[in-house]
Design an enzyme around this catalytic site. Structure first.
Site, mmCIF file in Angstrom:
data_model
loop_
_atom_site.group_PDB
_atom_site.id
_atom_site.type_symbol
_atom_site.label_atom_id
_atom_site.label_comp_id
_atom_site.label_asym_id
_atom_site.label_seq_id
_atom_site.Cartn_x
_atom_site.Cartn_y
_atom_site.Cartn_z
ATOM 1 N N SER A 103 0.829 -1.212 0.000
ATOM 2 C CA SER A 103 0.000 0.000 0.000
ATOM 3 C C SER A 103 0.860 1.257 0.000
ATOM 4 O O SER A 103 2.052 1.231 0.326
ATOM 5 C CB SER A 103 -0.956 0.025 1.203
ATOM 6 O OG SER A 103 -0.412 0.747 2.281
ATOM 7 N N THR A 104 0.206 2.364 -0.332
ATOM 8 C CA THR A 104 0.873 3.671 -0.351
ATOM 9 C C THR A 104 1.315 4.095 1.040
ATOM 10 O O THR A 104 2.188 4.944 1.196
ATOM 11 C CB THR A 104 -0.072 4.727 -0.963
ATOM 12 O OG1 THR A 104 0.675 5.910 -1.267
ATOM 13 C CG2 THR A 104 -1.221 5.078 -0.022
ATOM 14 N N LYS A 105 0.723 3.492 2.084
ATOM 15 C CA LYS A 105 1.019 3.884 3.461
ATOM 16 C C LYS A 105 2.446 3.535 3.880
ATOM 17 O O LYS A 105 2.942 4.068 4.881
ATOM 18 C CB LYS A 105 0.025 3.226 4.415
ATOM 19 C CG LYS A 105 -1.429 3.619 4.183
ATOM 20 C CD LYS A 105 -1.693 5.063 4.519
ATOM 21 C CE LYS A 105 -3.183 5.377 4.463
ATOM 22 N NZ LYS A 105 -3.487 6.753 4.857
ATOM 23 N N ASP A 106 3.113 2.644 3.134
ATOM 24 C CA ASP A 106 4.515 2.338 3.457
ATOM 25 C C ASP A 106 5.357 3.611 3.445
ATOM 26 O O ASP A 106 6.286 3.769 4.252
ATOM 27 C CB ASP A 106 5.096 1.361 2.431
ATOM 28 C CG ASP A 106 4.519 -0.032 2.537
ATOM 29 O OD1 ASP A 106 3.687 -0.271 3.435
ATOM 30 O OD2 ASP A 106 4.886 -0.889 1.711
ATOM 31 N N ALA A 163 4.593 5.748 6.599
ATOM 32 C CA ALA A 163 4.959 5.020 7.817
ATOM 33 C C ALA A 163 6.462 5.138 8.078
ATOM 34 O O ALA A 163 6.901 5.442 9.198
ATOM 35 C CB ALA A 163 4.545 3.560 7.695
#
Length: 326
Positions: free
Chosen positions: A42-45, A48
């Site tokens: 996901s783009t959240k890597d 994060a």
């Protein structure tokens, strides 16, 4: 030899992929920024890792510490990857509308997961906002991430995703469309793109049951807009500090049913196995047809991978129970 020193070095530089069948009636070129190619799918890597690195740099996160966050799953996954590489423990608080797959994946990466009820007010002590904040205060040597108000969330996309999209389109992008949740993605990318070309239009995709669209149009935070919804990862019943409404030109709302059906259609018609918010995002693009011309280049960001939704949007029994399939 060419290799990454660890899994975190593979974050970013995801491809742009042309959409064909679902967008064939649109006059413009539609390209997907395909974020499931990140190692945590996901783009959240991106954000994060940036949030952790910034917290390490200023001392909020100390060696051997515990990372605490309320997450719908994907931010937790990105945090968990970085925590393993860097030697931290994780406690994640998730609400009970999220898929079982998301909980299982977080546990697979060694995180402790606490599940909270969805249908309570943000200030309720049982809400996942309240529980994660309380754990951050009570747990020794811990850091409460707070992705909603953490500026590193936006900065990650300003520094990486925005420049990637500009470079990959050779500066020809005219519209950027993305589902809005914490606001870091739309704000970071939108800010960067508008600095390169102020004429680029940034559209947010919202869901029914969320406050964003009405607040953007009227400046009124209307609690009557808030009610439970099925779509995961977009919409909010709060106003995160990472949502810069001045960067966003407009919102379009997508129903739970359309988001779920178009998630299935992306797989069956474009061979793109994606998460629930991608269905909402592509339906949002189709709803914005009147804003596009044949010269336009529209980039839509797809957040995460379909493996997180196998028991939901990709399960016909679940879809029938929701009333989304006959």
């Amino acid at each position: 030899m060419k290799y990454a020193k660890n899994i975190l070095e593979t974050i970013g530089n995801t491809p742009l992929v042309k959409l064909n069948k679902l967008t064939e009636k649109l006059p413009c070129l539609v390209l997907a920024k395909y974020e499931p190619f990140n190692p945590g799918n996901s783009t959240k890597d991106r954000m994060a890792l940036k949030m952790i690195e910034d917290a390490e740099a200023d001392g909020r996160l100390k060696p051997g510490g515990t990372i605490i966050e309320g997450t719908s799953g994907n931010t937790g996954m990105g945090l968990a990857l970085a925590a393993i590489v860097k030697g931290y423990k994780c406690i994640f608080v998730i609400n009970d509308k999220q898929s079982k797959e998301k909980v299982d994946v977080l546990k697979a990466f060694g995180a402790q997961v606490i599940v909270c009820p969805t249908d309570v007010a943000p200030e309720d002590p049982r809400s996942y906002y309240s529980v994660s904040k309380r754990l951050g205060e009570e747990t020794p040597n811990s850091w409460y991430v707070n992705q909603y108000d953490n500026p590193s969330n936006t900065q990650a996309h300003y520094e990486s995703t925005g420049p990637e999209i500009w470079k990959q389109t050779d500066g020809k992008i005219t519209h950027f469309v993305v589902g809005v949740g914490t606001g870091g993605t739309v704000t970071g990318i939108g800010k960067y793109l508008k600095e390169q070309n102020p004429n680029i239009k940034v559209w947010g995709v919202d869901t029914y049951g969320s406050v964003f669209k009405k607040y953007h149009e009227t400046g009124i935070f209307d609690e009557n807009e808030i009610y439970p919804y099925v779509t995961e990862g977009i919409g909010e019943d709060i106003l995160p500090k990472n949502v810069d409404f001045s960067v966003i030109d407009g919102f379009t709302k997508v129903t739970d049913k359309d988001a779920a059906i178009y998630t299935q259609r992306l797989a069956k018609e474009e061979a793109m196995f994606l998460g629930n918010s991608a269905g909402a995002a592509i339906k949002g693009v189709l709803q914005l047809e009147e804003h596009f011309t044949k010269e336009d280049v529209v980039v839509v960001l797809f957040h995460d991978h379909g493996s997180r939704y196998v028991g939901k949007m990709f399960n016909d029994d679940w879809m029938k129970k929701q009333g989304f399939l006959d």
